[in-house]
Motif scaffolding. Structure first.
Motif, PDB file in Angstrom:
ATOM      1  N   ALA A   1       6.999   0.795 -13.714  1.00 24.81           N
ATOM      2  CA  ALA A   1       6.888   1.854 -12.718  1.00 24.81           C
ATOM      3  C   ALA A   1       6.470   3.183 -13.328  1.00 24.81           C
ATOM      4  N   THR A   2       6.943   3.482 -14.515  1.00 23.79           N
ATOM      5  CA  THR A   2       6.626   4.759 -15.135  1.00 23.79           C
ATOM      6  C   THR A   2       5.128   4.903 -15.361  1.00 23.79           C
ATOM      7  N   ALA A   3       4.505   3.878 -15.896  1.00 25.01           N
ATOM      8  CA  ALA A   3       3.063   3.929 -16.152  1.00 25.01           C
ATOM      9  C   ALA A   3       2.248   3.905 -14.863  1.00 25.01           C
ATOM     10  N   ALA A   4       2.728   3.198 -13.858  1.00 25.50           N
ATOM     11  CA  ALA A   4       1.980   3.056 -12.613  1.00 25.50           C
ATOM     12  C   ALA A   4       2.037   4.305 -11.737  1.00 25.50           C
ATOM     13  N   GLY A   5       3.152   5.028 -11.812  1.00 25.43           N
ATOM     14  CA  GLY A   5       3.308   6.190 -10.940  1.00 25.43           C
ATOM     15  C   GLY A   5       3.626   5.754  -9.519  1.00 25.43           C
ATOM     16  N   PRO A   6       3.670   6.696  -8.587  1.00 27.35           N
ATOM     17  CA  PRO A   6       4.000   6.364  -7.194  1.00 27.35           C
ATOM     18  C   PRO A   6       2.997   5.388  -6.580  1.00 27.35           C
ATOM     19  N   LEU A   7       3.510   4.509  -5.731  1.00 25.93           N
ATOM     20  CA  LEU A   7       2.657   3.556  -5.030  1.00 25.93           C
ATOM     21  C   LEU A   7       1.834   4.299  -3.980  1.00 25.93           C
ATOM     22  N   PRO A   8       0.639   3.810  -3.669  1.00 27.83           N
ATOM     23  CA  PRO A   8      -0.227   4.512  -2.720  1.00 27.83           C
ATOM     24  C   PRO A   8       0.223   4.426  -1.259  1.00 27.83           C
ATOM     25  N   ALA A   9       1.106   3.490  -0.938  1.00 31.43           N
ATOM     26  CA  ALA A   9       1.538   3.331   0.456  1.00 31.43           C
ATOM     27  C   ALA A   9       2.859   2.564   0.485  1.00 31.43           C
ATOM     28  N   ASP A  10       3.457   2.555   1.664  1.00 35.47           N
ATOM     29  CA  ASP A  10       4.687   1.789   1.864  1.00 35.47           C
ATOM     30  C   ASP A  10       4.378   0.478   2.569  1.00 35.47           C
ATOM     31  N   ALA A  11       5.320  -0.450   2.523  1.00 34.70           N
ATOM     32  CA  ALA A  11       5.214  -1.696   3.279  1.00 34.70           C
ATOM     33  C   ALA A  11       5.223  -1.342   4.772  1.00 34.70           C
ATOM     34  N   PRO A  12       4.579  -2.137   5.611  1.00 39.07           N
ATOM     35  CA  PRO A  12       4.501  -1.825   7.038  1.00 39.07           C
ATOM     36  C   PRO A  12       5.856  -1.595   7.709  1.00 39.07           C
ATOM     37  N   VAL A  13       6.882  -2.373   7.372  1.00 39.57           N
ATOM     38  CA  VAL A  13       8.200  -2.196   7.996  1.00 39.57           C
ATOM     39  C   VAL A  13       8.783  -0.821   7.652  1.00 39.57           C
ATOM     40  N   VAL A  14       8.471  -0.320   6.488  1.00 39.56           N
ATOM     41  CA  VAL A  14       8.953   0.996   6.062  1.00 39.56           C
ATOM     42  C   VAL A  14       8.138   2.099   6.725  1.00 39.56           C
ATOM     43  N   ALA A  15       6.832   1.936   6.719  1.00 37.50           N
ATOM     44  CA  ALA A  15       5.958   2.946   7.336  1.00 37.50           C
ATOM     45  C   ALA A  15       6.266   3.102   8.827  1.00 37.50           C
ATOM     46  N   ALA A  16       6.659   2.027   9.482  1.00 40.56           N
ATOM     47  CA  ALA A  16       6.947   2.064  10.912  1.00 40.56           C
ATOM     48  C   ALA A  16       8.376   2.514  11.248  1.00 40.56           C
ATOM     49  N   HIS A  17       9.232   2.580  10.241  1.00 41.02           N
ATOM     50  CA  HIS A  17      10.641   2.942  10.473  1.00 41.02           C
ATOM     51  C   HIS A  17      10.764   4.373  10.999  1.00 41.02           C
ATOM     52  N   GLN A  18      11.591   4.516  12.033  1.00 42.20           N
ATOM     53  CA  GLN A  18      11.795   5.867  12.592  1.00 42.20           C
ATOM     54  C   GLN A  18      13.210   6.304  12.460  1.00 42.20           C
TER      55      GLN A  18
END
Length: 102
Positions: free
Chosen positions: A85-102
């Motif tokens: 994770a350290t080398a990769a840095g933040p992921l470009p997006a979230d999983a759909p279930v997370v992105a849709a969470h309100q």
């Protein structure tokens, strides 16, 4: 089997688990953290330090949060295994279930 980060982490991202992970397999998404299922060594170091109790052994994820098991794996679909994770840095997006969470 692996550990899974579930719904309580959405919009929290405390990162205490990241500091405890000996193999650097907990990645940061836009709204939550994710455990890479191929890199996790099932040590369990992350689970007790999570302040919102969002981390579960895969077989113990509550039924209402079962979609987060797939979310932790699917978010790495195109990324593959970047080697930490350290080398990769933040992921470009979230999983759909997370992105849709309100």
């Amino acid at each position: 089997m692996t550990y899974v980060i579930a719904q309580p982490c959405v919009d929290v991202k405390d990162k205490a688990c990241v500091e405890e992970c000996p193999v650097d397999c907990i990645y940061e998404g836009e709204r939550m953290l994710y455990i890479h299922p191929e890199d996790c060594v099932d040590c369990g170091a992350c689970e007790p330090v999570c302040p919102v109790e969002a981390i579960f052994y895969e077989a113990d994820v509550p039924d209402g949060w079962a979609a987060y098991t797939d979310a932790n794996a699917s978010v790495f679909g195109e990324l593959g295994s970047p080697g930490g994770a350290t080398a990769a840095g933040p992921l470009p997006a979230d999983a759909p279930v997370v992105a849709a969470h309100q």
